[in-house]
Design an enzyme around this catalytic site. Structure first.
Site, PDB file in Angstrom:
ATOM      1  N   HIS A 310       0.849  -1.185   0.000  1.00 18.17           N
ATOM      2  CA  HIS A 310       0.000   0.000   0.000  1.00 18.17           C
ATOM      3  C   HIS A 310       0.879   1.228   0.000  1.00 18.17           C
ATOM      4  O   HIS A 310       1.942   1.216   0.629  1.00 18.17           O
ATOM      5  CB  HIS A 310      -0.900   0.010   1.248  1.00 18.17           C
ATOM      6  CG  HIS A 310      -2.083   0.887   1.101  1.00 18.17           C
ATOM      7  ND1 HIS A 310      -2.022   2.239   1.316  1.00 18.17           N
ATOM      8  CD2 HIS A 310      -3.347   0.607   0.720  1.00 18.17           C
ATOM      9  CE1 HIS A 310      -3.210   2.746   1.088  1.00 18.17           C
ATOM     10  NE2 HIS A 310      -4.036   1.799   0.715  1.00 18.17           N
ATOM     11  N   ASP A 368      -8.038  -5.440   0.300  1.00 16.27           N
ATOM     12  CA  ASP A 368      -8.576  -6.266  -0.775  1.00 16.27           C
ATOM     13  C   ASP A 368      -8.016  -7.677  -0.833  1.00 16.27           C
ATOM     14  O   ASP A 368      -8.380  -8.443  -1.723  1.00 16.27           O
ATOM     15  CB  ASP A 368      -8.394  -5.547  -2.119  1.00 16.27           C
ATOM     16  CG  ASP A 368      -9.385  -4.411  -2.225  1.00 16.27           C
ATOM     17  OD1 ASP A 368     -10.502  -4.588  -1.700  1.00 16.27           O
ATOM     18  OD2 ASP A 368      -9.055  -3.364  -2.787  1.00 16.27           O
TER      19      ASP A 368
HETATM   20  N1  ACO Z   1       4.142  -7.548  -4.700  1.00 16.11           N
HETATM   21  C1  ACO Z   1       5.499  -7.560  -4.854  1.00 16.11           C
HETATM   22  N2  ACO Z   1       6.276  -6.480  -4.673  1.00 16.11           N
HETATM   23  C2  ACO Z   1       5.684  -5.335  -4.338  1.00 16.11           C
HETATM   24  C3  ACO Z   1       4.279  -5.234  -4.163  1.00 16.11           C
HETATM   25  C4  ACO Z   1       3.508  -6.400  -4.353  1.00 16.11           C
HETATM   26  N3  ACO Z   1       2.184  -6.371  -4.213  1.00 16.11           N
HETATM   27  N4  ACO Z   1       3.954  -3.968  -3.843  1.00 16.11           N
HETATM   28  C5  ACO Z   1       5.101  -3.281  -3.812  1.00 16.11           C
HETATM   29  N5  ACO Z   1       6.152  -4.096  -4.110  1.00 16.11           N
HETATM   30  C6  ACO Z   1       7.583  -3.750  -4.124  1.00 16.11           C
HETATM   31  C7  ACO Z   1       7.935  -2.929  -5.364  1.00 16.11           C
HETATM   32  O1  ACO Z   1       8.311  -3.750  -6.442  1.00 16.11           O
HETATM   33  C8  ACO Z   1       9.070  -2.081  -4.835  1.00 16.11           C
HETATM   34  O2  ACO Z   1      10.218  -2.894  -4.788  1.00 16.11           O
HETATM   35  P1  ACO Z   1      11.680  -2.249  -5.052  1.00 16.11           P
HETATM   36  O3  ACO Z   1      11.885  -1.297  -3.919  1.00 16.11           O
HETATM   37  O4  ACO Z   1      12.614  -3.409  -5.047  1.00 16.11           O
HETATM   38  O5  ACO Z   1      11.594  -1.557  -6.381  1.00 16.11           O
HETATM   39  C9  ACO Z   1       8.659  -1.781  -3.384  1.00 16.11           C
HETATM   40  O6  ACO Z   1       7.820  -2.876  -3.010  1.00 16.11           O
HETATM   41  C10 ACO Z   1       7.879  -0.482  -3.217  1.00 16.11           C
HETATM   42  O7  ACO Z   1       6.771  -0.522  -4.096  1.00 16.11           O
HETATM   43  P2  ACO Z   1       6.165   0.736  -4.858  1.00 16.11           P
HETATM   44  O8  ACO Z   1       5.627   0.299  -6.176  1.00 16.11           O
HETATM   45  O9  ACO Z   1       7.142   1.865  -4.859  1.00 16.11           O
HETATM   46  O10 ACO Z   1       4.980   1.100  -3.916  1.00 16.11           O
HETATM   47  P3  ACO Z   1       3.811   2.073  -4.289  1.00 16.11           P
HETATM   48  O11 ACO Z   1       3.482   2.793  -3.038  1.00 16.11           O
HETATM   49  O12 ACO Z   1       4.134   2.905  -5.473  1.00 16.11           O
HETATM   50  O13 ACO Z   1       2.628   1.089  -4.721  1.00 16.11           O
HETATM   51  C11 ACO Z   1       0.757  -0.345  -4.601  1.00 16.11           C
HETATM   52  C12 ACO Z   1       1.602   0.713  -3.877  1.00 16.11           C
HETATM   53  C13 ACO Z   1       0.355   0.182  -5.994  1.00 16.11           C
HETATM   54  C14 ACO Z   1      -0.517  -0.591  -3.817  1.00 16.11           C
HETATM   55  C15 ACO Z   1       1.577  -1.634  -4.741  1.00 16.11           C
HETATM   56  O14 ACO Z   1       1.944  -2.112  -3.463  1.00 16.11           O
HETATM   57  C16 ACO Z   1       0.848  -2.727  -5.528  1.00 16.11           C
HETATM   58  O15 ACO Z   1       0.889  -2.715  -6.769  1.00 16.11           O
HETATM   59  N6  ACO Z   1       0.137  -3.664  -4.817  1.00 16.11           N
HETATM   60  C17 ACO Z   1      -0.645  -4.674  -5.478  1.00 16.11           C
HETATM   61  C18 ACO Z   1      -1.954  -4.078  -5.951  1.00 16.11           C
HETATM   62  C19 ACO Z   1      -2.915  -3.843  -4.818  1.00 16.11           C
HETATM   63  O16 ACO Z   1      -3.128  -4.689  -3.961  1.00 16.11           O
HETATM   64  N7  ACO Z   1      -3.537  -2.652  -4.855  1.00 16.11           N
HETATM   65  C20 ACO Z   1      -4.560  -2.293  -3.863  1.00 16.11           C
HETATM   66  C21 ACO Z   1      -4.127  -1.105  -3.058  1.00 16.11           C
HETATM   67  S1  ACO Z   1      -5.284  -0.822  -1.782  1.00 16.11           S
HETATM   68  C22 ACO Z   1      -6.599  -0.098  -2.505  1.00 16.11           C
HETATM   69  O17 ACO Z   1      -6.536   0.567  -3.496  1.00 16.11           O
HETATM   70  C23 ACO Z   1      -7.826  -0.350  -1.842  1.00 16.11           C
END
Ligand code: ACO
Length: 427
Positions: A310, A368
């Site tokens: 998140h 979720d």
């Molecule tokens: N699975 C694997 N790796 C992940 C995940 C994941 N779900 N989420 C983040 N990471 C990793 C990224 O690859 C990144 O790694 P790095 O530092 O080696 O490059 C690090 O964690 C930070 O991630 P960011 O993408 O910078 O985090 P951001 O805050 O931009 O994204 C997000 C947040 C979009 C929710 C992301 O965690 C994601 O895509 N999750 C899966 C989708 C999801 O569940 N979305 C629902 C959000 S809640 C809602 O809207 C109700």
């Protein structure tokens, strides 16, 4: 977070220019640097892709502490609201700032009922969609179409008209959502029922078949109602900030909600619950978890563990805990405690939470991760999950829209770092 002495911080540019920027503090004493004068007074800009460190407004609706896993609506913890109040109370609270008295709730419920029917022209419009159209596309198009009924007489400068528009949207969105679902099954819509509460009415409109009255189990009604409460608002998320961006141009609230719906649809936001269920189904068996965990950790693989991570929570999303319990309770009523997907989700969560990759990045289950399993158990198909989220979040969008319209705001107009061609002539 570090503490800075108010009222200024000083920024020194490489040419020695010193810029004094005012600071603001929020209710919990967090510090915000006012960078709004940077361009107009000094010709420089802040650069913040994805607005990770930028507050876009002042708001009194929702507070999140992502480090501690705290979520407050108008100051009340989400856990207490989910347990002691229904979605109608929560909607009232978000829109107007306080929980309703008995009388206020009665009047609010009546207003929602009174506005929940849909214009007959929209039934015709819906019939023009193919049956396999995604319900989010039908909902988006229908909300846009709804604006055509209110645009001419609607005066955005009249507070009472704005409040009515908010109620109209909250009242009509479940009806439109259920209509889209019934259309996808080739069935005629079931009209809203006066005697039913918000969540019960939606389940009824969704599953009712003429000649075969559908009566949902009370626990299913409670489960859906809690899901709506948990998704009702989440401060300046992607969809709410999209609503605010469109609202900043003076657009009507129906158009603003279309912006919210479009932003919500993506798998990184409201589409995550649908994507998460599909992911669990694709994993299929506990023996495959390791393969998927490896894929999620591989930077060259676009796969991400859906329902994990998140932007704001760097600790357990408080809503995920409540959702996990609802999931358990609903499956118990169905006699399905050993539901393979629930077991798989529990195992996946456990393995991910013990894995260094997820621990170091503070990736926890979000709301979720379990909501898809609950919705599936309620007989709701995966392509309707984001629609349910949209029903809930319309309340949040409207609370923010009302708050914004009551305050002074400016049109959203971000800057960019231009890296294209310098000026050149067509020769
Ligand atoms: N699975 C694997 N790796 C992940 C995940 C994941 N779900 N989420 C983040 N990471 C990793 C990224 O690859 C990144 O790694 P790095 O530092 O080696 O490059 C690090 O964690 C930070 O991630 P960011 O993408 O910078 O985090 P951001 O805050 O931009 O994204 C997000 C947040 C979009 C929710 C992301 O965690 C994601 O895509 N999750 C899966 C989708 C999801 O569940 N979305 C629902 C959000 S809640 C809602 O809207 C109700």
């Amino acid at each position: 977070m570090k503490q800075y002495e108010p009222p200024f911080v000083t920024l020194t540019l490489s040419d020695g220019t010193t810029i004094k920027l005012a600071t603001k503090r929020d209710r919990f004493d967090r510090v915000f640097i006012d960078t709004s004068v940077l361009f107009s007074q000094y010709g420089v800009c802040a650069y913040d892709v994805g607005l990770q460190s930028t507050a876009i407004c002042q708001s009194a609706i929702t507070f999140i502490n992502g480090e501690k896993g705290t979520l407050l609506y108008r100051g009340y913890p989400i856990e207490q609201l989910a347990e002691q109040h229904d979605f109608t109370d929560v909607s009232y609270l978000l829109l107007y700032g306080e929980r309703p008295t008995g009388k206020e709730k009665e009047q609010f419920t009546e207003k929602i009922r009174h506005n929940s029917a849909i214009q007959s022209e929209l039934h015709l419009f819906l019939n023009s969609f193919q049956h396999d159209a995604h319900p989010m596309s039908m909902l988006l198009a229908n909300v846009a179409a709804l604006s055509s009924f209110y645009q001419q007489d609607f005066d955005i400068n009249q507070p009472e008209q704005r409040k009515l528009a908010a109620v109209q949207l909250i009242a009509k969105i479940p009806t439109l959502a259920a209509m889209a679902y019934q259309h996808s099954l080739g069935r005629s819509p079931t009209p809203p029922q006066d005697e039913m509460g918000y969540a019960e009415n939606f389940l009824h409109m969704l599953h009712n078949v003429p000649g075969k009255q559908y009566t949902p189990h009370p626990l299913f009604v409670k489960a859906l109602d809690t899901i709506l409460t948990l998704h009702a608002d989440h401060e300046q998320n992607a969809s709410t900030s999209s609503v605010r961006a469109v609202a900043s141009t003076g657009s009507n609230p129906f158009a603003c909600v279309c912006a919210g719906l479009a932003a919500l649809w993506g798998p990184a936001h409201g589409g995550a619950n649908e994507a998460c269920l599909k992911m669990l189904q694709a994993i299929g068996d506990e023996s495959h978890i390791d393969t998927y965990i490896k894929r999620a950790k591989n930077p060259d693989d676009p796969f991400r563990l859906m329902g994990f991570g998140h932007r704001v929570y760097k600790y357990y999303d408080p809503r995920a805990k409540i959702m996990q319990k609802i999931c358990h309770d609903v499956l118990k009523v169905l006699g399905n405690q050993n539901d393979p997907l629930f077991k798989l989700a529990n195992s996946l969560e456990k393995i991910a939470l013990e894995d260094d990759y997820f621990v170091e990045r503070k990736l926890y289950p979000n709301v979720d991760f379990y909501s898809g399993i609950v919705l599936k158990a309620l007989g709701i198909p995966a392509n309707m999950f984001t629609v349910i989220f949209a029903i809930a979040r319309t309340t949040g969008w409207m609370a923010h829209w009302l708050e914004m319209m009551d305050s002074s705001y400016r049109i959203n107009r971000p800057r960019q770092i231009y890296l294209g061609f310098p000026q050149r002539d067509i020769t």
